[in-house]
Design a protein around this motif. Sequence first.
Motif, PDB file in Angstrom:
ATOM      1  N   ARG A   1       0.841  -1.203   0.000  1.00  0.00           N
ATOM      2  CA  ARG A   1       0.000   0.000   0.000  1.00  0.00           C
ATOM      3  C   ARG A   1       0.877   1.254   0.000  1.00  0.00           C
ATOM      4  NH1 ARG A   1      -4.447   1.331  -1.980  1.00  0.00           N
ATOM      5  NH2 ARG A   1      -3.111   2.921  -2.801  1.00  0.00           N
ATOM      6  N   ALA A   2       1.912   1.245   0.830  1.00  0.00           N
ATOM      7  CA  ALA A   2       2.827   2.388   0.892  1.00  0.00           C
ATOM      8  C   ALA A   2       3.511   2.599  -0.458  1.00  0.00           C
ATOM      9  CB  ALA A   2       3.859   2.176   1.997  1.00  0.00           C
ATOM     10  N   ALA A   3       3.986   1.521  -1.077  1.00  0.00           N
ATOM     11  CA  ALA A   3       4.653   1.626  -2.383  1.00  0.00           C
ATOM     12  C   ALA A   3       3.696   2.170  -3.434  1.00  0.00           C
ATOM     13  CB  ALA A   3       5.202   0.268  -2.803  1.00  0.00           C
TER      14      ALA A   3
ATOM     15  N   HIS B   1      10.118   2.643   2.799  1.00  0.00           N
ATOM     16  CA  HIS B   1      10.077   2.146   4.173  1.00  0.00           C
ATOM     17  C   HIS B   1      11.473   1.862   4.692  1.00  0.00           C
ATOM     18  CE1 HIS B   1      10.635  -1.601   2.024  1.00  0.00           C
ATOM     19  NE2 HIS B   1      11.062  -2.109   3.160  1.00  0.00           N
ATOM     20  N   ASP B   2      11.530   1.754   5.992  1.00  0.00           N
ATOM     21  CA  ASP B   2      12.751   1.401   6.696  1.00  0.00           C
ATOM     22  C   ASP B   2      12.326   0.410   7.769  1.00  0.00           C
ATOM     23  OD1 ASP B   2      15.167   1.288   8.034  1.00  0.00           O
ATOM     24  OD2 ASP B   2      14.916   3.215   9.010  1.00  0.00           O
ATOM     25  N   ILE B   3      12.795  -0.822   7.654  1.00  0.00           N
ATOM     26  CA  ILE B   3      12.452  -1.819   8.669  1.00  0.00           C
ATOM     27  C   ILE B   3      13.443  -1.679   9.810  1.00  0.00           C
ATOM     28  CG2 ILE B   3      12.327  -4.280   9.188  1.00  0.00           C
ATOM     29  CD1 ILE B   3      11.380  -4.722   6.332  1.00  0.00           C
ATOM     30  N   ASN B   4      12.935  -1.454  10.999  1.00  0.00           N
ATOM     31  CA  ASN B   4      13.757  -1.323  12.195  1.00  0.00           C
ATOM     32  C   ASN B   4      13.689  -2.629  12.961  1.00  0.00           C
ATOM     33  OD1 ASN B   4      14.503   1.636  12.170  1.00  0.00           O
ATOM     34  ND2 ASN B   4      12.312   1.661  11.764  1.00  0.00           N
ATOM     35  N   ALA B   5      14.616  -3.533  12.655  1.00  0.00           N
ATOM     36  CA  ALA B   5      14.546  -4.887  13.195  1.00  0.00           C
ATOM     37  C   ALA B   5      14.941  -4.974  14.666  1.00  0.00           C
ATOM     38  CB  ALA B   5      15.428  -5.814  12.367  1.00  0.00           C
ATOM     39  N   GLY B   6      15.850  -4.142  15.111  1.00  0.00           N
ATOM     40  CA  GLY B   6      16.382  -4.258  16.466  1.00  0.00           C
ATOM     41  C   GLY B   6      15.359  -4.410  17.575  1.00  0.00           C
TER      42      GLY B   6
ATOM     43  N   GLY C   1       7.615   6.611   4.927  1.00  0.00           N
ATOM     44  CA  GLY C   1       7.601   8.028   4.589  1.00  0.00           C
ATOM     45  C   GLY C   1       8.276   8.277   3.258  1.00  0.00           C
ATOM     46  N   ARG C   2       8.632   9.513   3.021  1.00  0.00           N
ATOM     47  CA  ARG C   2       9.324   9.882   1.789  1.00  0.00           C
ATOM     48  C   ARG C   2      10.800  10.101   2.127  1.00  0.00           C
ATOM     49  NH1 ARG C   2       5.433  10.186  -1.683  1.00  0.00           N
ATOM     50  NH2 ARG C   2       3.427  11.042  -1.128  1.00  0.00           N
ATOM     51  N   PRO C   3      11.704   9.530   1.325  1.00  0.00           N
ATOM     52  CA  PRO C   3      13.130   9.704   1.618  1.00  0.00           C
ATOM     53  C   PRO C   3      13.554  11.152   1.410  1.00  0.00           C
ATOM     54  CG  PRO C   3      12.850   8.642  -0.494  1.00  0.00           C
ATOM     55  CD  PRO C   3      11.474   8.748   0.119  1.00  0.00           C
ATOM     56  N   SER C   4      14.542  11.587   2.178  1.00  0.00           N
ATOM     57  CA  SER C   4      15.029  12.959   2.029  1.00  0.00           C
ATOM     58  C   SER C   4      15.737  13.152   0.699  1.00  0.00           C
ATOM     59  CB  SER C   4      15.970  13.326   3.187  1.00  0.00           C
ATOM     60  OG  SER C   4      17.060  12.428   3.220  1.00  0.00           O
ATOM     61  N   SER C   5      16.241  12.066   0.123  1.00  0.00           N
ATOM     62  CA  SER C   5      16.899  12.122  -1.177  1.00  0.00           C
ATOM     63  C   SER C   5      16.669  10.791  -1.884  1.00  0.00           C
ATOM     64  CB  SER C   5      18.398  12.355  -1.002  1.00  0.00           C
ATOM     65  OG  SER C   5      19.077  12.113  -2.218  1.00  0.00           O
TER      66      SER C   5
ATOM     67  N   THR D   1      17.234   2.234  -2.376  1.00  0.00           N
ATOM     68  CA  THR D   1      17.658   1.251  -3.363  1.00  0.00           C
ATOM     69  C   THR D   1      16.480   1.009  -4.289  1.00  0.00           C
ATOM     70  OG1 THR D   1      19.124   0.223  -1.764  1.00  0.00           O
ATOM     71  CG2 THR D   1      18.531  -1.084  -3.695  1.00  0.00           C
ATOM     72  N   PRO D   2      16.648   1.233  -5.587  1.00  0.00           N
ATOM     73  CA  PRO D   2      15.528   1.045  -6.503  1.00  0.00           C
ATOM     74  C   PRO D   2      15.005  -0.392  -6.450  1.00  0.00           C
ATOM     75  CG  PRO D   2      17.403   2.039  -7.621  1.00  0.00           C
ATOM     76  CD  PRO D   2      17.861   1.634  -6.257  1.00  0.00           C
ATOM     77  N   SER D   3      13.716  -0.530  -6.540  1.00  0.00           N
ATOM     78  CA  SER D   3      13.091  -1.844  -6.541  1.00  0.00           C
ATOM     79  C   SER D   3      13.127  -2.426  -7.937  1.00  0.00           C
ATOM     80  CB  SER D   3      11.636  -1.722  -6.080  1.00  0.00           C
ATOM     81  OG  SER D   3      10.970  -2.945  -6.223  1.00  0.00           O
ATOM     82  N   VAL D   4      13.287  -3.739  -8.005  1.00  0.00           N
ATOM     83  CA  VAL D   4      13.265  -4.399  -9.309  1.00  0.00           C
ATOM     84  C   VAL D   4      11.839  -4.769  -9.695  1.00  0.00           C
ATOM     85  CG1 VAL D   4      15.582  -5.291  -9.098  1.00  0.00           C
ATOM     86  CG2 VAL D   4      13.683  -6.646  -8.235  1.00  0.00           C
ATOM     87  N   ARG D   5      10.889  -4.493  -8.814  1.00  0.00           N
ATOM     88  CA  ARG D   5       9.486  -4.808  -9.102  1.00  0.00           C
ATOM     89  C   ARG D   5       8.914  -3.813 -10.095  1.00  0.00           C
ATOM     90  NH1 ARG D   5       7.382  -4.504  -3.211  1.00  0.00           N
ATOM     91  NH2 ARG D   5       9.116  -3.122  -3.219  1.00  0.00           N
ATOM     92  N   ARG D   6       7.846  -4.246 -10.718  1.00  0.00           N
ATOM     93  CA  ARG D   6       7.116  -3.355 -11.613  1.00  0.00           C
ATOM     94  C   ARG D   6       6.295  -2.374 -10.788  1.00  0.00           C
ATOM     95  NH1 ARG D   6       4.316  -7.914 -14.939  1.00  0.00           N
ATOM     96  NH2 ARG D   6       4.919  -9.066 -13.116  1.00  0.00           N
ATOM     97  N   THR D   7       5.812  -1.333 -11.430  1.00  0.00           N
ATOM     98  CA  THR D   7       4.969  -0.343 -10.774  1.00  0.00           C
ATOM     99  C   THR D   7       3.744  -1.028 -10.173  1.00  0.00           C
ATOM    100  OG1 THR D   7       5.704   1.310 -12.339  1.00  0.00           O
ATOM    101  CG2 THR D   7       3.700   1.799 -11.096  1.00  0.00           C
ATOM    102  N   ILE D   8       3.370  -0.586  -8.992  1.00  0.00           N
ATOM    103  CA  ILE D   8       2.234  -1.180  -8.283  1.00  0.00           C
ATOM    104  C   ILE D   8       1.026  -0.272  -8.444  1.00  0.00           C
ATOM    105  CG2 ILE D   8       1.333  -1.824  -6.025  1.00  0.00           C
ATOM    106  CD1 ILE D   8       4.266  -2.243  -5.199  1.00  0.00           C
ATOM    107  N   GLN D   9      -0.097  -0.859  -8.853  1.00  0.00           N
ATOM    108  CA  GLN D   9      -1.338  -0.126  -8.920  1.00  0.00           C
ATOM    109  C   GLN D   9      -2.407  -0.934  -8.193  1.00  0.00           C
ATOM    110  OE1 GLN D   9      -2.390   1.041 -12.866  1.00  0.00           O
ATOM    111  NE2 GLN D   9      -0.479   2.117 -13.214  1.00  0.00           N
ATOM    112  N   LEU D  10      -2.830  -0.418  -7.068  1.00  0.00           N
ATOM    113  CA  LEU D  10      -3.880  -1.096  -6.296  1.00  0.00           C
ATOM    114  C   LEU D  10      -5.220  -0.451  -6.597  1.00  0.00           C
ATOM    115  CD1 LEU D  10      -2.094  -1.408  -2.855  1.00  0.00           C
ATOM    116  CD2 LEU D  10      -2.256  -3.114  -4.646  1.00  0.00           C
TER     117      LEU D  10
END
Length: 159
Positions: free
Chosen positions: A99-101, A107-112, A140-144, A149-158
């Motif tokens: 949904r976010a994509a 996203h940033d997964i915070n595993a710790g 959120g949106r990255p600052s830059s 890292t670019p995703s190798v997935r195709r564009t997502i349309q829900l």
Amino acid sequence: MATVLTLPAMRRELAELLHWSGEAAQTGMAVEALFPDADHQDMPARQWFLTHADPERTAERLRHVYAVSPGLLAVVATRADDPRAWCDAGRAAYRLLLRAAADGLTHDINAGPVEIPTLTPQLAAELEPGWRPQVLLRIGRPSSPSHTTPSVRRTIQLR
């Protein structure tokens, strides 16, 4: 982050996932995404991280970033803590990430906090009683764009 950066095994594992912004990389993240003031110093990102990343300074900076960030912290939690619950949590997290994509977010997964036994109770204390945190995400949106890292997935349309 202070805990992660002070545990030698976790520090080495994280170092393997880093690269300098602008370098071709298939996995991991740019050093500058974690350390905006990192100085390349003509050394590999892994080496810079292992020798220059200050745990306390980094943790303090990230506390400030999270306090003022327009992003969202999301916890995927379950009542149980067994393989079925882990799979359910993974599916829920995956739906959230899709949904976010679809909305152009990263996203940033915070595993710790969910993988280090001493941190899990601290995160669980933020939830209603009886819930076990399984996944912690920052969306959120990255600052830059160079910090992602670019995703190798195709564009997502829900729908």
